[in-house]
Write an enzyme that holds these catalytic residues in place. Structure first.
Site, PDB file in Angstrom:
ATOM      1  N   ASN A  17       4.389   1.912  -9.045  1.00  0.00           N
ATOM      2  CA  ASN A  17       3.257   2.707  -8.529  1.00  0.00           C
ATOM      3  C   ASN A  17       2.213   1.808  -7.886  1.00  0.00           C
ATOM      4  O   ASN A  17       1.742   2.071  -6.782  1.00  0.00           O
ATOM      5  CB  ASN A  17       2.589   3.512  -9.648  1.00  0.00           C
ATOM      6  CG  ASN A  17       3.253   4.858  -9.856  1.00  0.00           C
ATOM      7  OD1 ASN A  17       4.414   5.011  -9.530  1.00  0.00           O
ATOM      8  ND2 ASN A  17       2.518   5.801 -10.375  1.00  0.00           N
ATOM      9  N   ALA A  31       3.224  13.665  -6.992  1.00  0.00           N
ATOM     10  CA  ALA A  31       2.360  12.903  -7.884  1.00  0.00           C
ATOM     11  C   ALA A  31       2.109  11.516  -7.307  1.00  0.00           C
ATOM     12  O   ALA A  31       2.846  11.050  -6.451  1.00  0.00           O
ATOM     13  CB  ALA A  31       3.015  12.780  -9.259  1.00  0.00           C
ATOM     14  N   CYS A  32       1.050  10.884  -7.814  1.00  0.00           N
ATOM     15  CA  CYS A  32       0.698   9.518  -7.415  1.00  0.00           C
ATOM     16  C   CYS A  32       1.913   8.613  -7.580  1.00  0.00           C
ATOM     17  O   CYS A  32       2.587   8.715  -8.585  1.00  0.00           O
ATOM     18  CB  CYS A  32      -0.450   9.023  -8.294  1.00  0.00           C
ATOM     19  SG  CYS A  32      -0.819   7.279  -8.128  1.00  0.00           S
ATOM     20  N   PRO A  33       2.221   7.728  -6.691  1.00  0.00           N
ATOM     21  CA  PRO A  33       1.466   7.342  -5.498  1.00  0.00           C
ATOM     22  C   PRO A  33       1.949   8.035  -4.217  1.00  0.00           C
ATOM     23  O   PRO A  33       1.609   7.601  -3.127  1.00  0.00           O
ATOM     24  CB  PRO A  33       1.760   5.846  -5.402  1.00  0.00           C
ATOM     25  CG  PRO A  33       3.199   5.745  -5.850  1.00  0.00           C
ATOM     26  CD  PRO A  33       3.389   6.844  -6.876  1.00  0.00           C
ATOM     27  N   MET A  34       2.757   9.091  -4.359  1.00  0.00           N
ATOM     28  CA  MET A  34       3.378   9.668  -3.172  1.00  0.00           C
ATOM     29  C   MET A  34       2.399  10.203  -2.127  1.00  0.00           C
ATOM     30  O   MET A  34       2.624  10.019  -0.928  1.00  0.00           O
ATOM     31  CB  MET A  34       4.387  10.754  -3.581  1.00  0.00           C
ATOM     32  CG  MET A  34       5.570  10.219  -4.374  1.00  0.00           C
ATOM     33  SD  MET A  34       6.245   8.734  -3.653  1.00  0.00           S
ATOM     34  CE  MET A  34       6.876   9.422  -2.144  1.00  0.00           C
TER      35      MET A  34
END
Lengths: 131, 183
Positions: free
Chosen positions: A22, B13-16
């Protein structure tokens, strides 16, 4: 301001993988130059087979549902995305030797190097993160 | 209210949302506005920080229930005109304006998120076609965000026979008064 982000991935659980990828994809999308050094259990995150079945911490297995519900991308998807965004993956030569693994055991497009390869990249990176 | 290009990042959702926004932004022309539809609550702070970090303009977010609509304008190192329009006034002088028209040449979305009360909105790209909407006899104070688009607009007006045209410098970014919204 440094335009580099250096990450050390040294653990092999699914939580570790999300933390690593992430941050890496977000940084790459923010036009940072990103390199991840995979060492010890961290090598699981880019191991062809292991990356598809990374373990949840003991007693936290129910969280798998939460991941599905939140529509979080899978680890292989995040890995692909990271590579597409130009994140550099460096596998630790020493760990690979110790574990009897070769470059072919890992996904395509990785570099293999020692600590100095990473240090050279990280010397002017900010931040450097360890997971 | 719509951007030039719309990106559907709903359910991601993060980081998309950030990753998708970055990719979408690459295909935009400078000055165009990307509208990002998202449901990730974190995207509000994240996209603003992302835009700031890479040098794009985060215009604002509209919330409709769970849906977040983010507006980002693509910026690059805008080329500075060699010879700026000669007649300028400081943005502070608009505080005590007694006559004339404030012409806001930013995009409709930017205008909607905050403009000087009473200003007329004609985006730079539409100026040529809508030039007849402006009264030639009045003083025209042309304003944008930083004074660059308004510089173009002021030259265009002058070239079309407007005599009392002023470029407002530097622009809305330095405005100390209140801003009206039209959301």
């Amino acid at each position: 301001m440094s335009n580099k982000v250096a990450i050390i991935a040294s653990n092999g659980g699914v939580f570790d993988a999300y933390k690593v990828f992430n941050i890496a994809t977000a940084a790459a999308a923010t036009e940072k130059e990103v390199a991840i050094f995979f060492t010890f259990e961290g090598l699981n995150l880019i191991h062809k087979q292991a990356m598809h079945a990374l373990p949840l911490p003991e007693g936290k297995e129910h969280i798998a549902e939460g991941f599905a519900k939140a529509n979080v991308p899978s680890i292989p998807q995040l890995v692909e995305m990271a590579q597409e965004l130009g994140v550099k993956f460096i596998g630790c030569q020493m760990t690979m030797d110790v574990m009897g693994l070769t470059k072919d055991d890992f996904i395509d497009g990785i570099e293999v190097g020692g600590a100095v390869t990473f240090l050279e990249f990280a010397k002017d990176a900010s931040p450097t993160l360890t997971f | 209210m719509q951007g030039d290009v719309q990106l559907d990042a709903k359910g991601l959702a993060c980081p998309m949302p950030i990753v998708k926004t970055k990719k979408a932004m690459d295909s935009l022309q400078e000055g165009q506005i990307l509208e990002v539809l998202a449901t990730d609550k974190g995207s509000k702070a994240d996209l603003a920080a992302w835009a700031d970090s890479v040098g794009h303009q985060f215009i604002g977010t509209i919330e409709e229930g769970n849906l977040l609509k983010h507006y980002i304008r693509k910026c690059s190192n805008e080329s500075i005109e060699e010879k700026p329009f000669e007649h300028t006034v400081s943005i502070d002088e608009l505080q005590s304006l007694e006559s004339g028209v404030i012409l806001d040449v930013r995009e409709e979305v930017e205008y909607a998120f905050g403009h000087i009360k009473g200003a007329k909105s004609i985006p730079l790209g539409e100026l040529e076609n809508r030039i007849n909407e402006i009264n030639k006899d009045l003083e025209i104070y042309v304003v944008c965000r930083t004074g660059k688009r308004s510089d173009f607009a002021a030259k265009k007006l002058a070239a079309n026979g407007f005599k009392k045209v002023f470029n407002v410098v530097p622009g809305i970014t330095a405005w100390k008064g209140n801003l009206s919204k039209k959301l």
